[in-house]
Design an enzyme around this catalytic site. Structure first.
Site, PDB file in Angstrom:
ATOM      1  N   ARG A 167       0.817  -1.213   0.000  1.00  0.00           N
ATOM      2  CA  ARG A 167       0.000   0.000   0.000  1.00  0.00           C
ATOM      3  C   ARG A 167       0.852   1.266   0.000  1.00  0.00           C
ATOM      4  NH1 ARG A 167      -2.022  -0.253   4.939  1.00  0.00           N
ATOM      5  NH2 ARG A 167      -3.082   1.740   4.770  1.00  0.00           N
ATOM      6  N   LYS A 168       2.145   1.130  -0.223  1.00  0.00           N
ATOM      7  CA  LYS A 168       3.016   2.309  -0.316  1.00  0.00           C
ATOM      8  C   LYS A 168       2.890   2.891  -1.719  1.00  0.00           C
ATOM      9  CE  LYS A 168       6.302   0.745   3.190  1.00  0.00           C
ATOM     10  NZ  LYS A 168       7.693   0.302   3.476  1.00  0.00           N
TER      11      LYS A 168
END
Length: 317
Positions: A167-168
């Site tokens: 999710r970066k």
């Protein structure tokens, strides 16, 4: 006073395949899984950010609606990603009047000098599109390029390991960046907090017990939602293992501890999946792929990807 005319010879041929609005619609529906209106609204915001209150450079003057030819040229070899987004950017600024052509598709390998996209339209609308169109496609292609490089190497070394992103992602661009990793050969991890239960270090610190957290999830979670837990040492791993989550993530484990964890897991329940995460990159792929893990998650696929290089060349017919 004699005017200096600038009209260089065009060295490029127009691609044969015309891109139509239905191509963009099909891309949104089948590749992104969203309505085209969602994507066009994103593009409108990006254009508004770049245009501000209007580009005063265009006050230099143009003949009324001059038709020009333009060519987006690859400056080096890369995997193409974002072609139909680029198409829609040019369509929006021209009100749909620019004719667009490309002989390539997302996922194809382009070489230096290849024409990514070309078109015929008004000079002012093309110049208003240029930076947003090229920035987006350069970024997405960079992600696909890096993902393809790593995924291909992993596949050579160990076909049983699946490469994942994280999710970066850039706020507002997650849907597109995750698409770019899929195009490069990775599989998506959860898209957001609502697409899977994942107990991380700070969750466990606030709850206080691995066992209690997993018991609560197993009791209250919707039945189709998977459970993953991140552990940082072998003691946490053993506690999580006996509660049978779907996936256990080994965060920054030494290679020796990964091997011990896999032996322990296989003796207890071979169906539980093991994910490896933390400071993974191209430098340690050989050692990592020798381990019998199921997944490798790498935020670097997105946040360390280098934009590719392409340029737009405009010519009078």
């Amino acid at each position: 006073m004699e005017l200096t005319k600038v009209k260089p010879h065009c060295p490029y041929l127009m691609p044969k395949n015309e891109l139509l609005q239905i191509d963009f619609i099909e891309f949104c529906n089948s590749k992104l899984g969203v309505s085209p209106t969602r994507v066009t609204s994103d593009i409108t915001r990006w254009l508004d950010e770049d245009h501000g209150s209007g580009d005063p450079t265009l006050f230099a003057g143009f003949p009324k609606n001059p038709l020009v030819h333009f060519f987006v040229v690859a400056k080096h070899e890369f995997i193409l990603s974002g072609l139909h987004i680029m198409q829609e950017v040019f369509r929006q600024t021209s009100g749909g009047t620019t004719k667009l052509y490309s002989d390539y598709k997302d996922g194809m390998l382009l070489k230096k000098g290849d024409i990514v996209l070309a078109g015929i339209g008004s000079a002012s609308s093309i110049l208003l599109s240029e930076r947003v169109a090229l920035n987006f496609t350069a970024k997405m292609s960079g992600i696909s390029n890096k993902t393809y490089s790593i995924a291909s190497e992993i596949n050579k070394l160990n076909k049983n390991i699946t490469l994942l992103e994280t999710r970066k992602t850039t706020p507002g661009l997650r849907m597109y960046e995750k698409y770019a990793t899929r195009l490069g050969g990775a599989r998506n991890h959860r898209h957001g907090l609502d697409t899977g239960a994942m107990l991380k270090e700070n969750h466990l610190r606030s709850i206080g017990s691995i066992e209690e957290a997993l018991d609560n999830l197993n009791k209250f979670l919707p039945i189709l939602t998977k459970i993953e837990i991140e552990v940082s040492n072998l003691n946490e791993f053993k506690a999580a293992l006996h509660k049978r989550p779907d996936v256990i993530m080994l965060d920054n484990f030494s290679l020796d501890d990964v091997r011990l964890a896999i032996i322990e897991k296989n003796n207890f329940d071979k169906n539980i999946k093991i994910e490896l995460s933390g400071n993974l990159d191209e430098k340690n792929l050989f050692e990592i792929t020798s381990l019998k893990v199921d997944y490798m998650s790498m935020g670097a696929l997105i946040h360390k990807a280098i934009w590719v290089d392409m340029s737009l060349q405009l010519y009078l017919p």
